[in-house]
Design a protein around this motif. Structure first.
Motif, short mmCIF file in Angstrom:
data_model
loop_
_atom_site.label_atom_id
_atom_site.label_comp_id
_atom_site.label_asym_id
_atom_site.label_seq_id
_atom_site.Cartn_x
_atom_site.Cartn_y
_atom_site.Cartn_z
N ARG A 237 0.82 -1.22 0.00
CA ARG A 237 0.00 0.00 0.00
C ARG A 237 0.86 1.27 0.00
O ARG A 237 0.55 2.22 -0.71
CB ARG A 237 -0.94 0.02 1.20
CG ARG A 237 -2.12 -0.88 1.03
CD ARG A 237 -3.05 -0.72 2.23
NE ARG A 237 -4.18 -1.61 2.11
CZ ARG A 237 -5.34 -1.26 1.58
NH1 ARG A 237 -5.53 -0.06 1.12
NH2 ARG A 237 -6.32 -2.13 1.52
N SER B 22 -1.86 0.58 6.42
CA SER B 22 -3.03 0.10 5.67
C SER B 22 -4.32 0.65 6.25
O SER B 22 -5.26 0.96 5.51
CB SER B 22 -3.07 -1.43 5.64
OG SER B 22 -2.03 -1.93 4.83
N THR C 6 -6.76 4.41 4.54
CA THR C 6 -8.16 4.27 4.16
C THR C 6 -9.01 5.48 4.52
O THR C 6 -10.10 5.65 4.00
CB THR C 6 -8.80 3.02 4.80
OG1 THR C 6 -8.76 3.16 6.22
CG2 THR C 6 -8.10 1.76 4.37
#
Length: 186
Positions: A84, A162, A166
């Motif tokens: 990511r 991660s 988001t």
């Protein structure tokens, strides 16, 4: 792909899919400093859970580039966080920062030797007890390495990159500035 990582990211990372024990599986390679394959972690592409434990991994995870090709490298725990962060760097056209993952929360002495080619090493710990142990370990074994914490905002929950990425309101460019060499070391 693992933890919701887009398939295109896995493809650019040269990750492979296979059927292992009749289950779809993502293969995550671990290499030594010379680029030799040391081990492979097998993960369920839906849940991210390990299907087969790799043997005693004592290498850094990075399927992207050769070691020593950057002046700055970010150390982060976990394959999905590596993928990511690397994808976020690529989306922002950042080509001068490398990303390597550690298999657990310990900086091993062989990692320190492997990473000597880099001018600047930045560790981004998780915000849980494991991240605190990583910070202790880095402070003890590699005090010249920098620690950069994720800039969580009030009310946000999560523990690692991660999770942090988001949140739409998080400013990746501000975080990126902390990774740049111009940022003064802590």
């Amino acid at each position: 792909l693992v933890r919701g990582i887009p398939f295109s990211v896995g493809r650019s990372a040269k990750l492979r899919e296979a059927l292992i024990d009749n289950l779809p599986t993502i293969l995550l390679p671990y290499f030594d400093i010379h680029g030799n394959l040391i081990d492979v972690v097998y993960r369920n592409p839906t849940t991210g859970k390990k299907l087969r434990n790799a043997s005693n991994i004592s290498s850094l995870f990075n399927p992207y580039e050769k070691r020593g090709s950057f002046s700055t490298v970010v150390i982060i725990k976990g394959e999905s966080d590596v993928l990511r962060l690397k994808a976020a760097l690529e989306e922002n056209n950042v080509t001068d920062i490398g990303v390597y993952g550690i298999p657990d929360n310990q900086i091993q002495r062989e990692f320190i030797r492997e990473l000597q080619a880099f001018t600047r090493i930045v560790v981004v710990p998780a915000t849980d007890n494991h991240g605190a142990l990583l910070v202790q370990n880095v402070t003890k074994l590699a005090p010249e390495w920098e620690i950069v914490e994720l800039p969580w905002q009030a009310g946000q929950r999560g523990k690692d990159f991660s999770d942090w990425i988001t949140f739409q309101e998080n400013d990746f460019s501000a975080f990126l500035q902390q990774l740049r060499p111009s940022h003064p070391p802590r």
